[in-house]
Structure formats: C-alpha cells, structure tokens
Design a protein around this motif. Sequence first.
Motif, mmCIF file in Angstrom:
data_model
loop_
_atom_site.group_PDB
_atom_site.id
_atom_site.type_symbol
_atom_site.label_atom_id
_atom_site.label_comp_id
_atom_site.label_asym_id
_atom_site.label_seq_id
_atom_site.Cartn_x
_atom_site.Cartn_y
_atom_site.Cartn_z
ATOM 1 N N LYS A 93 -4.031 9.008 10.432
ATOM 2 C CA LYS A 93 -4.205 10.095 11.406
ATOM 3 C C LYS A 93 -4.598 9.542 12.767
ATOM 4 C CE LYS A 93 -6.736 14.403 12.058
ATOM 5 N NZ LYS A 93 -7.772 15.313 11.506
ATOM 6 N N CYS A 94 -5.495 8.582 12.754
ATOM 7 C CA CYS A 94 -5.903 7.966 14.012
ATOM 8 C C CYS A 94 -4.745 7.219 14.667
ATOM 9 C CB CYS A 94 -7.064 7.013 13.773
ATOM 10 S SG CYS A 94 -8.582 7.829 13.243
ATOM 11 N N GLN A 115 0.846 -1.192 0.000
ATOM 12 C CA GLN A 115 0.000 0.000 0.000
ATOM 13 C C GLN A 115 0.875 1.233 0.000
ATOM 14 O OE1 GLN A 115 -3.225 -0.277 2.852
ATOM 15 N NE2 GLN A 115 -3.087 -2.516 2.856
ATOM 16 N N LYS A 116 0.276 2.393 0.150
ATOM 17 C CA LYS A 116 1.020 3.639 0.000
ATOM 18 C C LYS A 116 2.017 3.817 1.139
ATOM 19 C CE LYS A 116 -2.305 6.233 -2.761
ATOM 20 N NZ LYS A 116 -3.073 7.486 -2.875
ATOM 21 N N ARG A 152 -4.466 2.015 5.652
ATOM 22 C CA ARG A 152 -5.003 1.952 4.306
ATOM 23 C C ARG A 152 -5.389 3.306 3.743
ATOM 24 N NH1 ARG A 152 -7.455 -2.983 6.024
ATOM 25 N NH2 ARG A 152 -9.427 -1.946 6.465
ATOM 26 N N ASP A 153 -5.658 4.266 4.594
ATOM 27 C CA ASP A 153 -6.061 5.590 4.091
ATOM 28 C C ASP A 153 -5.543 6.664 5.037
ATOM 29 O OD1 ASP A 153 -7.684 5.173 6.259
ATOM 30 O OD2 ASP A 153 -9.528 4.948 5.105
ATOM 31 N N GLU A 154 -5.788 7.897 4.660
ATOM 32 C CA GLU A 154 -5.290 9.029 5.434
ATOM 33 C C GLU A 154 -5.932 9.104 6.803
ATOM 34 O OE1 GLU A 154 -4.638 13.861 4.833
ATOM 35 O OE2 GLU A 154 -5.738 12.674 3.353
#
Length: 372
Positions: free
Chosen positions: A42-43, A22-23, A36-38
Amino acid sequence: MGKADFLSPKAIANRIKSKGLQKLRWYCQMCQKQCRDENGFKCHCMSESHQRQLLLASEDPNKFMDHFSDEFKSEFLELLRRRFGTKRVHNNIVYNEYISFREHVHMNSTQWETLTDFTKWLGREGLCKVDETPKGWYVQYIDRDPETIRRQEEQARKKKQELDDEEKTARFIEEQVRRGRDGKEIDETPVFTELKRESEEEKVAFNLGASSSVAGPSKSSASLGPSALKRKDTSSDTRGEKKKKSALEEIMEMEEKKKQSVRTDHWLQPNIVVKVVTKRLGERYHKKKAVIMEVRDKYGAVVKMIDSGDKLKLDQNHLETVIPAPGKQVMILNGPYRDAKALLEGIDEKNFSATLTLDSVSISRDISKIPK
C-alpha cells in the motif's frame, strides 16, 4: 525509530525473507518491486515513483504489455530449450522452474491470463508441439536453429548412405550366389600309372601325407597294390558323383526337406468343409457343417453355413475337419504332403488312420495327430 543494525536478528530476518519468492499479490511489475506484506504494498502504491510509472504506462499500455509478453515468451522458451531440449514435458514443470528465478516476469503482466492460454498460443504459433492429456498440457520444443537443422540433415544423409551400402552388399551377395549356381565345379580326379620298379635295389617308401597321390606315383603305387587302385577308382567315382551338387544346392535341399517335415499348428484352408464345435453360438450352429470362404491371419476364418447360408468369423479352435466317405477327394492339411489333394481309399477307426492315393502312390497317414 532508527534502522536496525546490519547484524541484528531483525535485519538478518528481513534479508532472509527478501531472498526467496513471496506473494504475487504484493509484487509490482511496473516498478519490479516485491513487497513483503499488504502494508508495504500500500505504501509503495502511494509513492511518487509508482505514480510516475503509472502515468508512463497509461500513455501506451499495449507497448508495456507487449514488452512483458515478449520477455516472458523468450525466457520461457530459452529455459525449455536449454533444460529439456526437444523432449516432451509437462508445461507446469517448466513454469515452476521458470518462476524459481526471483526476477522473472510475472504472467499477470502479459497478454495471457493463464498458463493454459500461453501453452495453446505456443501451439498455434508453431513454436512448440502441444497436446492435452488427462494429466494436463504437455509441450515439446521445436528446434529451428540452422546448426541443428544442418546436423539433422547430415545424420539423415549418413543413415541413407549406410542403407545404400547395405543394399550394395546384399546385391553383391546375390550376384555371388547366382554365379555359384551357374558355375560348374571341376572334378579333379587322380591319375594312376602302371606299377613299375626301375631297379631291384630301390627301396619302397611309404608316404602317408596329403600329397602322396601327387609326388612319386611309382612309390605310392608300389606300396598300395592293384587292389587299392581299384578301391581308389571306385571312391573317386563316388566323390565325383557327390561333387556334382554345389554346397549351396545341398543347403537349399536340406532346408526344403526341413520345411516339408516340420508340422505347423495352423491347418485352415479355403474351400474345405468343416464342422462348428463351439457351443457359444448356440444350438443353431453347434455341430453344423460350413465351408471356409476366407482364411485370416492363419488362425481365423470366415465360414459360410451350409444349411442357413449365414457367414461367421470363427477361430481355428472352434472348428474341426470333416472326413468324407471313402471314394471321395480330400485335402491333406498338415505334414510333408500339405496342400496336396488325394483320394480317400479307406478309414481304419481302430488305428486312427486312413489310406489315401496321392499321384498314383498309395500312402497311409496317421490322422490322430492332425489338429482338429
């Protein structure tokens, strides 16, 4: 909201997404956690575990960076050694295979900012041979394993031993050839006796085998007669004359005759007068005479112009020979009399031939086939 069932489509999709790469921007190297995502990243950054890791890293940041750098270097070199050995390979190919492992150490957590900096560092440390090309940087692993070094030394020793054996064989052959030249062959001439018949009732038998001249001299003599004895004497003399030369000497003589009879496609010789026939150098040198000062690679020559004294490097095809007036000395440039000097007696323009005197022997040579 409750957690999705294990076999629900959403849970299966989440597991599929988490399997692959993944990124990198949402990966935390300190916690070794991939988001998996921004929002998930952040969390994670606001979580208590991440904050504890940051506090630990802030106490000695160089310690963590050195640890990640050593781990990245060792895994990269291990992959290069195991996968490619000592072959020369593009650094990007090795790096792509390295990052295909999901739990690999990311380069942004090491002391190197880019793959090029890491490749240069490998070259400076002597861990790999690196070279830059228009297509990028290439690396080649240097195997310093004691077992590999011992194997290479053993192979080099075997190769040297094979070369020594070949040299011994060559010296042995030379020694045999020398002994063959020095030794003299013993001529075995047949011995003939007087024709006698012990009794009138004795039958005359003919023996046409290879040992007819050895076994039963009286029978063979009786069957052949005195005229045959004379022919045998003469033939044995001729065979004796032929056996004076060994087989090796005859082969050498044949090779020498072949060398003399074979014509070559190069005729340049130093200190001879030639004429420039190429027009590429202009009218200044066209049809002008020159002297060959030096012959290079059989087909090229450095010539010095007779008129101006200029030195030029020309090919054999740009030159032709100059035939002087009768009564002057010439050099034979091709054929069995190559490199021999002779006196030009006369020129036959109709038959394209000339009469030369070589060692007080008058010879006629056809010059129509001599390369110009």
